[in-house]
Design a protein around this motif. Structure first.
Motif, PDB file in Angstrom:
ATOM      1  N   ARG A   4       0.809  -0.936  -0.328  1.00  0.00           N
ATOM      2  CA  ARG A   4      -0.207  -0.007  -0.022  1.00  0.00           C
ATOM      3  C   ARG A   4       0.971   1.451  -0.314  1.00  0.00           C
ATOM      4  O   ARG A   4       0.626   1.755  -1.091  1.00  0.00           O
ATOM      5  CB  ARG A   4      -0.926   0.274   0.996  1.00  0.00           C
ATOM      6  N   LYS A   5       2.113   1.275   0.766  1.00  0.00           N
ATOM      7  CA  LYS A   5       3.056   2.535   0.439  1.00  0.00           C
ATOM      8  C   LYS A   5       3.774   2.790  -0.628  1.00  0.00           C
ATOM      9  O   LYS A   5       3.492   4.160  -1.025  1.00  0.00           O
ATOM     10  CB  LYS A   5       4.386   1.781   2.197  1.00  0.00           C
ATOM     11  N   GLU A   6       4.125   1.442  -1.058  1.00  0.00           N
ATOM     12  CA  GLU A   6       4.481   2.032  -1.932  1.00  0.00           C
ATOM     13  C   GLU A   6       3.199   2.532  -3.246  1.00  0.00           C
ATOM     14  O   GLU A   6       4.187   2.879  -4.452  1.00  0.00           O
ATOM     15  CB  GLU A   6       4.952   0.702  -2.767  1.00  0.00           C
ATOM     16  N   VAL A 106       7.983   6.821 -19.015  1.00  0.00           N
ATOM     17  CA  VAL A 106       8.533   5.476 -19.046  1.00  0.00           C
ATOM     18  C   VAL A 106       9.486   5.492 -18.312  1.00  0.00           C
ATOM     19  O   VAL A 106       9.772   4.065 -17.826  1.00  0.00           O
ATOM     20  CB  VAL A 106       8.563   5.292 -20.805  1.00  0.00           C
ATOM     21  N   ALA A 107      10.058   6.784 -18.661  1.00  0.00           N
ATOM     22  CA  ALA A 107      11.318   7.004 -18.133  1.00  0.00           C
ATOM     23  C   ALA A 107      11.118   6.663 -16.205  1.00  0.00           C
ATOM     24  O   ALA A 107      12.087   6.272 -15.623  1.00  0.00           O
ATOM     25  CB  ALA A 107      11.617   8.141 -18.060  1.00  0.00           C
ATOM     26  N   PHE A 108      10.333   7.457 -16.048  1.00  0.00           N
ATOM     27  CA  PHE A 108      10.077   6.695 -14.134  1.00  0.00           C
ATOM     28  C   PHE A 108       9.701   5.438 -13.961  1.00  0.00           C
ATOM     29  O   PHE A 108      10.383   5.033 -13.461  1.00  0.00           O
ATOM     30  CB  PHE A 108       8.822   7.466 -13.678  1.00  0.00           C
ATOM     31  N   PHE A 109       9.200   4.775 -14.786  1.00  0.00           N
ATOM     32  CA  PHE A 109       9.219   3.288 -14.275  1.00  0.00           C
ATOM     33  C   PHE A 109       9.941   2.579 -14.591  1.00  0.00           C
ATOM     34  O   PHE A 109      10.857   1.561 -14.030  1.00  0.00           O
ATOM     35  CB  PHE A 109       7.738   2.616 -14.934  1.00  0.00           C
ATOM     36  N   GLY A 110      11.078   2.751 -16.063  1.00  0.00           N
ATOM     37  CA  GLY A 110      11.658   2.284 -15.966  1.00  0.00           C
ATOM     38  C   GLY A 110      12.467   2.216 -14.982  1.00  0.00           C
ATOM     39  O   GLY A 110      13.679   1.468 -15.115  1.00  0.00           O
ATOM     40  N   MET A 111      12.544   3.620 -14.238  1.00  0.00           N
ATOM     41  CA  MET A 111      14.399   3.232 -13.339  1.00  0.00           C
ATOM     42  C   MET A 111      13.931   3.181 -12.574  1.00  0.00           C
ATOM     43  O   MET A 111      14.484   2.262 -10.836  1.00  0.00           O
ATOM     44  CB  MET A 111      13.966   5.284 -13.733  1.00  0.00           C
ATOM     45  N   TYR A 112      12.307   3.049 -11.592  1.00  0.00           N
ATOM     46  CA  TYR A 112      12.026   2.281 -10.270  1.00  0.00           C
ATOM     47  C   TYR A 112      12.202   1.100 -10.413  1.00  0.00           C
ATOM     48  O   TYR A 112      12.512  -0.190  -9.963  1.00  0.00           O
ATOM     49  CB  TYR A 112      10.577   2.271 -10.076  1.00  0.00           C
ATOM     50  N   LEU A 113      11.532   0.544 -11.504  1.00  0.00           N
ATOM     51  CA  LEU A 113      11.854  -1.120 -11.580  1.00  0.00           C
ATOM     52  C   LEU A 113      13.296  -1.262 -11.856  1.00  0.00           C
ATOM     53  O   LEU A 113      14.000  -2.406 -10.651  1.00  0.00           O
ATOM     54  CB  LEU A 113      10.976  -1.425 -13.289  1.00  0.00           C
ATOM     55  N   LEU A 114      14.526  -0.748 -12.213  1.00  0.00           N
ATOM     56  CA  LEU A 114      15.802  -1.257 -12.522  1.00  0.00           C
ATOM     57  C   LEU A 114      16.348  -0.941 -11.044  1.00  0.00           C
ATOM     58  O   LEU A 114      16.271  -1.554 -10.919  1.00  0.00           O
ATOM     59  CB  LEU A 114      16.386  -0.474 -13.370  1.00  0.00           C
ATOM     60  N   LEU A 115      16.118   0.511 -10.237  1.00  0.00           N
ATOM     61  CA  LEU A 115      15.945  -0.137  -9.060  1.00  0.00           C
ATOM     62  C   LEU A 115      15.492  -1.208  -7.635  1.00  0.00           C
ATOM     63  O   LEU A 115      15.856  -1.331  -7.199  1.00  0.00           O
ATOM     64  CB  LEU A 115      16.128   1.675  -8.698  1.00  0.00           C
ATOM     65  N   LYS A 116      14.402  -0.825  -7.826  1.00  0.00           N
ATOM     66  CA  LYS A 116      13.375  -2.125  -7.414  1.00  0.00           C
ATOM     67  C   LYS A 116      14.480  -3.504  -7.392  1.00  0.00           C
ATOM     68  O   LYS A 116      14.803  -4.454  -6.217  1.00  0.00           O
ATOM     69  CB  LYS A 116      11.764  -1.983  -7.348  1.00  0.00           C
ATOM     70  N   LYS A 117      14.301  -3.484  -8.462  1.00  0.00           N
ATOM     71  CA  LYS A 117      14.818  -5.300  -8.786  1.00  0.00           C
ATOM     72  C   LYS A 117      16.208  -5.791  -9.112  1.00  0.00           C
ATOM     73  O   LYS A 117      17.015  -6.036  -8.527  1.00  0.00           O
ATOM     74  CB  LYS A 117      14.247  -5.503 -10.390  1.00  0.00           C
ATOM     75  N   HIS A 118      17.143  -4.635  -9.282  1.00  0.00           N
ATOM     76  CA  HIS A 118      18.572  -5.294  -9.426  1.00  0.00           C
ATOM     77  C   HIS A 118      19.220  -4.106  -8.577  1.00  0.00           C
ATOM     78  O   HIS A 118      20.184  -4.672  -9.034  1.00  0.00           O
ATOM     79  CB  HIS A 118      18.710  -5.027 -10.843  1.00  0.00           C
ATOM     80  N   LEU A 119      18.749  -3.111  -8.022  1.00  0.00           N
ATOM     81  CA  LEU A 119      19.960  -1.973  -7.522  1.00  0.00           C
ATOM     82  C   LEU A 119      19.712  -1.148  -6.264  1.00  0.00           C
ATOM     83  O   LEU A 119      20.386  -1.459  -5.466  1.00  0.00           O
ATOM     84  CB  LEU A 119      20.006  -0.491  -8.209  1.00  0.00           C
ATOM     85  N   LEU A 120      18.532  -1.182  -5.304  1.00  0.00           N
ATOM     86  CA  LEU A 120      17.974  -0.985  -4.454  1.00  0.00           C
ATOM     87  C   LEU A 120      17.136  -2.122  -3.875  1.00  0.00           C
ATOM     88  O   LEU A 120      15.597  -1.695  -3.491  1.00  0.00           O
ATOM     89  CB  LEU A 120      17.903   0.191  -3.917  1.00  0.00           C
ATOM     90  N   PRO A 121      16.859  -3.388  -3.661  1.00  0.00           N
ATOM     91  CA  PRO A 121      16.094  -4.244  -3.845  1.00  0.00           C
ATOM     92  C   PRO A 121      15.247  -3.838  -2.218  1.00  0.00           C
ATOM     93  O   PRO A 121      15.985  -3.728  -1.122  1.00  0.00           O
ATOM     94  CB  PRO A 121      15.896  -5.646  -4.017  1.00  0.00           C
ATOM     95  N   ARG A 124      13.100  -1.199   2.341  1.00  0.00           N
ATOM     96  CA  ARG A 124      13.273  -0.324   3.178  1.00  0.00           C
ATOM     97  C   ARG A 124      13.491   1.000   2.422  1.00  0.00           C
ATOM     98  O   ARG A 124      13.561   1.390   2.443  1.00  0.00           O
ATOM     99  CB  ARG A 124      14.479  -0.674   3.903  1.00  0.00           C
ATOM    100  N   TRP A 125      13.390   0.456   0.731  1.00  0.00           N
ATOM    101  CA  TRP A 125      14.303   1.759  -0.172  1.00  0.00           C
ATOM    102  C   TRP A 125      12.926   2.503  -0.687  1.00  0.00           C
ATOM    103  O   TRP A 125      13.287   2.939  -1.679  1.00  0.00           O
ATOM    104  CB  TRP A 125      15.514   1.315  -0.412  1.00  0.00           C
ATOM    105  N   ILE A 126      11.653   1.983  -0.986  1.00  0.00           N
ATOM    106  CA  ILE A 126      10.995   2.421  -1.761  1.00  0.00           C
ATOM    107  C   ILE A 126      10.461   3.737  -1.788  1.00  0.00           C
ATOM    108  O   ILE A 126      10.695   3.778  -2.712  1.00  0.00           O
ATOM    109  CB  ILE A 126       9.731   1.954  -0.731  1.00  0.00           C
ATOM    110  N   ASN A 129      13.940   5.191  -3.856  1.00  0.00           N
ATOM    111  CA  ASN A 129      13.618   4.582  -5.467  1.00  0.00           C
ATOM    112  C   ASN A 129      12.512   5.485  -6.292  1.00  0.00           C
ATOM    113  O   ASN A 129      12.724   5.871  -7.367  1.00  0.00           O
ATOM    114  CB  ASN A 129      13.506   3.018  -5.161  1.00  0.00           C
ATOM    115  N   VAL A 130      11.678   5.860  -5.573  1.00  0.00           N
ATOM    116  CA  VAL A 130      10.259   6.381  -6.126  1.00  0.00           C
ATOM    117  C   VAL A 130      10.833   8.022  -6.016  1.00  0.00           C
ATOM    118  O   VAL A 130      10.941   8.740  -7.359  1.00  0.00           O
ATOM    119  CB  VAL A 130       9.169   5.934  -5.126  1.00  0.00           C
ATOM    120  N   ALA A 131      12.083   7.758  -5.150  1.00  0.00           N
ATOM    121  CA  ALA A 131      12.398  10.136  -5.362  1.00  0.00           C
ATOM    122  C   ALA A 131      12.762  10.280  -6.611  1.00  0.00           C
ATOM    123  O   ALA A 131      13.756  10.809  -6.917  1.00  0.00           O
ATOM    124  CB  ALA A 131      13.155  10.479  -4.095  1.00  0.00           C
ATOM    125  N   ALA A 132      14.400   9.180  -6.366  1.00  0.00           N
ATOM    126  CA  ALA A 132      15.251   9.399  -7.381  1.00  0.00           C
ATOM    127  C   ALA A 132      14.389   8.525  -8.677  1.00  0.00           C
ATOM    128  O   ALA A 132      15.089   9.379  -9.861  1.00  0.00           O
ATOM    129  CB  ALA A 132      16.425   7.817  -7.298  1.00  0.00           C
TER     130      ALA A 132
END
Length: 556
Positions: A4-6, A106-121, A124-126, A129-132
């Motif tokens: 829900r937070k995400e 597309v830029a937003f969701f692309g960066m978010y998916l990349l950070l969430k899955k591969h760089l900052l899973p 705790r880092w939601i 990730n959203v801000a960046a």
């Protein structure tokens, strides 16, 4: 699984993007947007192409409205690009608004998916990730570049999924669709070659051949070749020499290379503006300090790699202009015609991924540092809000004032001839304005047109170029702007209607102008010695809705 937070954060980010875009949809033609490499070129080109009947023209086709039909259809890109269709179907500013919205979402969701899955899973880092990701989506990217740089995080997410053996159809769908809304020469050639190096490093490290990863790189490259078949044809079947054959880049001494490296590293580049100087750069420097002082090299090796890569890309960008390349460019001509400096187009991805990782490192240093990290993210987003086109370009003409359709309709009616029966050129304003309004122009802004035409056009302005070293070098060593340059105005081609200046001692070869079919000149200023140049003033046109006052001159 989305929490829900995400979901709340994602909705908030989309609302911010919608607010950011709102001036484009509310103001439409009264909006203020970028002029350089936008209003002065691409937006007019899309309209010219849609109107030309050459949208599906053959690889040897030409655009009749520009430089006497000598401009290749291939210079206007592929018909398989969605942006071309947006401008063919919708009015200019509706298409522009849709393009901006599509790119930023597309830029937003692309960066978010990349950070969430591969760089900052991890949950705790939601927030970070959203801000960046939101900050990345709000960067003032070059509009006609589309997803050429801002689509890279989404592509990297798909490639990493495939590399890790988790690839699915959705990853290949991403690799298939991105080429329809991006350009290989404006970003993805450099990205795909970086992916190939990534695969090679894996191989050399003993991680095996990973044919799935290799195939995915080859697959996306193949899709680009199909989509960009016109570019491929122009590259493989060169034909007659073109204007790019006189593009010379290797001319900077070493001290200027060092200065350009620092300038690019600190401030970035106009075509890939990252606005990273005030908050992102300090954040990454604070993070690298903690890595260094607390010996976190092993835990934060990805951040250290990106931090280093960011500087190397700036160094490479500047070094490409080093005069020491000259012997090689003379031997291998493609080094002049293809801009390898554009590896720095990887920097938006690198900088904003580094920013997210830097914020994480800073957050881990204690409560007060955690608050600092959040404030850095907030301040970066607010700063990017101030870089909204409507704020940055407020003092430039609006889209309506720039293209001045009402004014040019008056000129068209005054001339009272079919537009295809005569040729025009402009002084003190961009030829894209006349092109947008349907006039057939001898001048243009394109970086891919016959070299023979450049040399012929040069004869018109030869005496003016001789008087001014800046414009002479600009025209002779590049020539993308095939304009009627004057020594007095130099590289100024947006002379507004409130200007009190006059053109004095103008020396044009009007005979060559007439030989090319030129009859009328649209001048933003009165020409004091018009008669000496075999020109007569027909009429002066001015309008409340136009940024320009046009002095219409006719050849004698």
């Amino acid at each position: 699984m989305e929490t829900r937070k995400e979901r709340r954060y994602l909705i908030f980010a989309l609302v911010v993007i919608a607010i950011y875009l709102s001036p484009l949809f509310i103001l439409q033609e009264n909006a203020h947007i970028r002029v350089h490499d936008n209003l002065d070129s691409n937006l007019a080109w899309y309209k010219v192409l849609a109107r030309s009947g050459e949208l599906f023209g053959g690889v040897n086709g030409a655009i009749p409205q520009i430089i006497n039909g000598l401009l290749s259809r291939n210079a206007f890109g592929t018909e398989y690009s969605v942006i071309v269709w947006l401008y063919a179907i919708f009015p200019t500013m509706v298409a522009y608004g849709f393009s901006q919205a599509l790119t930023r979402v597309v830029a937003f969701f692309g960066m978010y998916l990349l950070l969430k899955k591969h760089l900052l899973p991890g949950e705790r880092w939601i927030t970070l990730n959203v801000a960046a990701s939101l900050a990345f989506a709000l960067t003032p990217f070059w509009p006609s570049g589309m997803l050429s740089t801002l689509g890279m995080p989404l592509a990297l997410w798909a490639f990493l999924n495939i590399r890790n053996g988790e690839g699915t159809l959705k990853d290949y769908l991403v690799l298939t669709l991105l080429p329809l809304y991006s350009s290989i020469v404006l970003g993805f050639f450099f990205f795909l070659s970086a992916m190939a190096v990534f695969w090679l490093v894996d191989l050399l490290k003993g991680k095996g051949w990973n044919f799935r990863f290799l195939f995915s790189i080859a697959y996306m490259s193949f899709v680009y070749m199909v989509v960009e078949y016109r570019l491929l044809y122009s590259f493989l079947f060169k034909g007659e020499p073109n204007s790019r054959d006189e593009y010379f880049h290797a001319e900077l001494p070493l001290w200027r290379v060092a200065r350009l490296t620092l300038k690019n590293y600190v401030f970035g580049h106009t075509h890939v503006m990252t606005v990273h100087t005030l908050f992102i750069l300090p954040a990454t420097l604070i993070a690298i300090y903690f890595v260094f002082s607390k010996k976190l090299w092993k835990q934060e090796k990805l951040f250290v790699f990106l931090f280093t890569l960011n500087f190397v890309l700036s160094l490479w960008y500047a070094f490409w202009f080093y005069e020491g390349w000259l012997p090689l460019t003379k031997k291998f001509h493609f080094m002049d015609t293809f801009n390898f400096a554009r590896y720095h187009f990887l920097r938006p991805l690198v900088i904003y991924a580094s920013f997210a990782l830097a914020l994480k490192i800073i957050s881990l240093q204690g409560f007060s540092w955690s608050k600092t990290a959040k404030w850095l993210a907030v301040m970066q987003i607010l700063l990017l809000g101030l870089f909204n086109d409507e704020i940055i370009y407020q003092k430039k003409p609006s889209v309506k004032q720039f293209y001045a359709e009402e004014l040019f309709q008056e000129i068209k009616e005054h001339i009272a001839l079919p537009q295809e029966e005569y040729r025009v050129a402009s002084i003190g304003i961009h030829p894209a304005i006349a092109q947008y309004n349907g006039f057939y122009t001898l001048d243009t802004y394109n970086n891919f047109y016959p070299l023979s035409y450049k040399h012929e056009f040069r004869k018109i302005i030869e005496q003016e170029l001789a008087k001014n070293k800046t414009i002479r070098k600009y025209f002779d060593k590049w020539g993308g702007r095939c304009y009627i340059f004057t020594a007095q105005l130099g590289k100024r081609y947006m002379i507004k209607k409130d200007s009190k200046r006059h053109l004095r001692d103008l020396q044009l070869n009007t005979d060559v102008f007439k030989e090319l079919g030129g009859i009328f000149i649209f001048s933003a200023l009165p020409i004091d010695n018009a008669e000496e140049n075999q020109l007569t003033l027909e009429k002066v046109f001015v309008s409340k809705l136009s940024a320009w006052k046009i002095y219409l001159y006719k050849t004698m």
